[in-house]
Design an enzyme around this catalytic site. Structure first.
Site, mmCIF file in Angstrom:
data_model
loop_
_atom_site.group_PDB
_atom_site.id
_atom_site.type_symbol
_atom_site.label_atom_id
_atom_site.label_comp_id
_atom_site.label_asym_id
_atom_site.label_seq_id
_atom_site.Cartn_x
_atom_site.Cartn_y
_atom_site.Cartn_z
ATOM 1 C CB CYS A 284 12.893 9.241 8.725
ATOM 2 S SG CYS A 284 13.609 8.081 7.583
ATOM 3 C CD GLU B 242 10.191 12.926 11.471
ATOM 4 O OE1 GLU B 242 9.089 12.365 11.556
ATOM 5 O OE2 GLU B 242 11.211 12.360 11.046
ATOM 6 C CE LYS C 170 -1.713 3.106 2.016
ATOM 7 N NZ LYS C 170 -1.538 4.553 1.650
ATOM 8 C CD GLU D 227 13.335 1.204 9.498
ATOM 9 O OE1 GLU D 227 13.861 2.220 10.000
ATOM 10 O OE2 GLU D 227 13.826 0.071 9.585
HETATM 11 P P1 NAP Z 1 1.827 8.647 7.731
HETATM 12 O O1 NAP Z 1 0.408 9.066 7.865
HETATM 13 O O2 NAP Z 1 2.467 7.931 8.846
HETATM 14 O O3 NAP Z 1 1.902 7.795 6.374
HETATM 15 C C1 NAP Z 1 2.763 6.710 6.083
HETATM 16 C C2 NAP Z 1 2.003 5.605 5.382
HETATM 17 O O4 NAP Z 1 1.054 5.012 6.290
HETATM 18 C C3 NAP Z 1 1.166 6.081 4.194
HETATM 19 O O5 NAP Z 1 1.105 5.071 3.213
HETATM 20 C C4 NAP Z 1 -0.194 6.278 4.826
HETATM 21 O O6 NAP Z 1 -1.241 6.348 3.928
HETATM 22 C C5 NAP Z 1 -0.254 5.084 5.744
HETATM 23 N N1 NAP Z 1 -1.229 5.190 6.833
HETATM 24 C C6 NAP Z 1 -1.742 6.320 7.399
HETATM 25 N N2 NAP Z 1 -2.621 6.005 8.377
HETATM 26 C C7 NAP Z 1 -2.664 4.653 8.432
HETATM 27 C C8 NAP Z 1 -3.400 3.716 9.222
HETATM 28 N N3 NAP Z 1 -4.262 4.111 10.178
HETATM 29 N N4 NAP Z 1 -3.203 2.393 9.021
HETATM 30 C C9 NAP Z 1 -2.351 1.969 8.082
HETATM 31 N N5 NAP Z 1 -1.637 2.794 7.296
HETATM 32 C C10 NAP Z 1 -1.787 4.119 7.459
HETATM 33 O O7 NAP Z 1 2.722 9.890 7.394
HETATM 34 P P2 NAP Z 1 2.254 11.228 6.647
HETATM 35 O O8 NAP Z 1 0.875 11.642 7.080
HETATM 36 O O9 NAP Z 1 2.399 11.032 5.214
HETATM 37 O O10 NAP Z 1 3.319 12.262 7.195
HETATM 38 C C11 NAP Z 1 3.158 12.836 8.467
HETATM 39 C C12 NAP Z 1 4.467 12.965 9.191
HETATM 40 O O11 NAP Z 1 5.064 11.678 9.342
HETATM 41 C C13 NAP Z 1 5.541 13.760 8.489
HETATM 42 O O12 NAP Z 1 5.402 15.120 8.676
HETATM 43 C C14 NAP Z 1 6.781 13.205 9.111
HETATM 44 O O13 NAP Z 1 7.042 13.820 10.335
HETATM 45 C C15 NAP Z 1 6.450 11.764 9.317
HETATM 46 N N6 NAP Z 1 6.982 10.909 8.232
HETATM 47 C C16 NAP Z 1 8.072 10.166 8.486
HETATM 48 C C17 NAP Z 1 8.606 9.371 7.481
HETATM 49 C C18 NAP Z 1 9.803 8.532 7.696
HETATM 50 O O14 NAP Z 1 10.477 8.177 6.749
HETATM 51 N N7 NAP Z 1 10.114 8.153 8.905
HETATM 52 C C19 NAP Z 1 8.027 9.357 6.218
HETATM 53 C C20 NAP Z 1 6.883 10.115 5.981
HETATM 54 C C21 NAP Z 1 6.380 10.879 7.015
HETATM 55 P P3 NAP Z 1 -1.630 7.798 3.322
HETATM 56 O O15 NAP Z 1 -0.560 8.129 2.359
HETATM 57 O O16 NAP Z 1 -2.955 7.592 2.666
HETATM 58 O O17 NAP Z 1 -1.698 8.753 4.477
#
Ligand code: NAP
Ligand code: MG
Length: 463
Positions: A279, A371, A170, A245
């Site tokens: 990250c 972050e 996904k 991660e």
């Molecule tokens: P996120 O919501 O954690 O998204 C990561 C992945 O998880 C996406 O594919 C997302 O889908 C999915 N997801 C979201 N809610 C879920 C749930 N309840 N169950 C299963 N999967 C789910 O991250 P984001 O909203 O894109 O970014 C928010 C913040 O996260 C950023 O500002 C940053 O601080 C952090 N982040 C960290 C990393 C890293 O590499 N460690 C990468 C990205 C973001 P959707 O795309 O549909 O939301």
């Protein structure tokens, strides 16, 4: 059927169960460039069933044959490298050079590394009167973020397939087009039907269905700590393997007397790469009080070269831009000194944020703890090495770090850092070295042989 109309399930593009779609926006132009199907629990179920059906065959396929398919995948990606880079630029906004070198070159290299690793990886070993077998865990649910759209996919899918697992991916809602190019490359590489499947869609719908499905044996997630915590809880309740991660707040520590002219530009290059959407970004720079003002002045000079729209791309979405601007406002409100940058939009169009340097940041401030995921760097002053260590380790995270100084002292300091990887005096990223976090930065490791063992069970046979 055209790729953009469906989900990649059981070896082909299948119509989605519903007509719902999500929009893909070019963050440099703010224009909708595509729509892709939003998967439902029904689509996830079809994909998991296909992966389950394919597992007995794929897990019994000799490693050399699995290696041949993964090498073919690497080659299929390499043949599409211009298309991949252009797609990453279109949906993430990465400047073309970065899109080619990092977003395209790195995942091709990582895919190749798993084809090579399979040539020598020991799937069994002798321990006294036992033979210990390493066996694939089963069906892997991979959930990836948008910040390195292809790398994050390959860092999960390549080792999972190498291990003999089958996969349902996904990808992130914001960057599904790169994921589609990847699925097409998998198709061209000739994997048996059902070994790799992909359902695009929303995290709380398709992602959650994948986590909760009784047919997934391991969930590998990269993204926010907030979502990772929920996935870990759900996996725990089901006693399902999980790899997380998550976020970071990594420190670059400039030891007393270190060469500022080397340390400051290299630290900023790391922190600002991918517009700070990494990250492992070194978003806190710790400098001894005697060199502090000199370092801050050098930082201000250095970031002047990071022109938004050229060397610095936009943030992925309006929501991420607003989140980052909120942190900049908070930094000012909590009394940090804004050295350069700020909340003023640098361009009329696109989700750009100016490279922003804060000085006089103290450990209790929000911008020293949370972050930000944008081009915002906090310069912090320390008294002595013990103080520097307390500050460096003083967050809930522990993903990465860097140390600059006399080599012996720098290694001693690196050993005391609570972080999964530390670069000493500008050490280069190594795609074979394990990558992952201490503390709330996650559970498990990706890349290289460590990344492969995440997808393996151990079984002991006694003789
Ligand atoms: P996120 O919501 O954690 O998204 C990561 C992945 O998880 C996406 O594919 C997302 O889908 C999915 N997801 C979201 N809610 C879920 C749930 N309840 N169950 C299963 N999967 C789910 O991250 P984001 O909203 O894109 O970014 C928010 C913040 O996260 C950023 O500002 C940053 O601080 C952090 N982040 C960290 C990393 C890293 O590499 N460690 C990468 C990205 C973001 P959707 O795309 O549909 O939301
Ligand atoms: Mg999200």
């Amino acid at each position: 059927m055209k790729a953009h109309d469906g989900m990649y399930i059981d070896g082909g593009w299948r119509p989605a169960a519903t007509h719902d779609t999500t929009a893909v926006v070019n963050p440099a132009t703010e224009e909708v460039i595509a729509r892709v199907p939003a998967g439902s629990a029904q689509d996830v179920d079809a994909a998991v069933r296909a992966a389950r059906a394919a597992f007995p065959g794929w897990s019994a396929t000799p490693p050399a044959e699995r290696a041949a398919r993964i090498a073919a995948l690497r080659d299929a990606m390499a043949a599409r490298k211009d298309e991949i880079a252009a797609t990453v630029t279109a949906e993430l906004g990465a400047p073309p050079k970065l899109a080619q070198a990092v977003h395209t070159g790195l995942p091709i290299m990582v895919a190749g590394s798993y084809a090579e690793l399979l040539e020598t990886f020991p799937f069994d070993e002798k321990v006294g009167n036992s033979t210990v077998l390493l066996e694939p865990v089963g069906v892997v649910g991979a959930i990836t973020p948008w910040n390195y759209p292809l790398h994050q996919i390959v860092a999960k899918v390549a080792p999972a397939l190498a291990a003999g697992c089958t996969v349902v991916l996904k990808p992130a809602e914001d960057t599904p087009l790169t994921a589609r190019v990847f699925a097409e490359a998998v198709h061209e590489a000739g994997f048996p039907a059902g070994v790799f499947n992909m359902v695009t869609g929303l995290g709380p719908v398709a992602g959650q269905a994948l986590v909760e499905h009784t047919g997934t044996d391991l969930i590998s997630f990269t993204g926010s700590t907030a979502v990772g915590r929920r996935i870990g809880a759900a996996a725990g309740a089901a006693v399902k393997r999980v790899a997380l991660e998550l976020g970071g707040k990594s420190a670059s520590v400039v030891l007393p007397g270190a060469d500022l002219a080397a340390a400051v530009p290299a630290g900023l290059a790391n922190a600002l790469s991918n517009s700070g959407q990494r990250c492992s970004a070194l978003t806190r720079v710790l400098v001894h009080k005697d060199q502090y003002e000199e370092a801050v002045a050098l930082a201000a000079e250095t970031v002047a070269a990071y022109t938004p729209g050229d060397r610095l791309g936009p943030l992925v979405s309006a929501a991420q831009r607003d989140r980052v601007l909120g942190y900049i406002e908070k930094g000012v409100a909590e009394g940090a000194r804004l050295v350069t940058g700020g909340t003023e939009p640098p361009l009329e169009r696109g989700y750009y944020v100016s490279p922003t340097i804060f000085a006089d940041v103290t450990p209790g401030m929000t911008i020293a703890q949370e972050e930000i995921f944008g081009p915002v760097v906090a310069f912090m002053e320390y008294e002595d090495e013990d103080d520097a260590l307390r500050i460096a380790n003083g967050t809930v995270y522990g993903l990465a770090g860097a140390v600059w100084g006399e080599p012996g002292a720098a290694v001693d300091f690196a050993r005391r850092m609570e972080a999964g990887q530390v670069d000493v005096n500008g050490g280069r990223f190594n795609p074979l070295a394990p990558f992952g976090g201490y503390k709330q930065s996650g559970i498990g490791r990706e890349l290289g042989a460590h990344g492969l063992t995440e997808y393996l069970h151990t079984k002991s046979l006694q003789f």
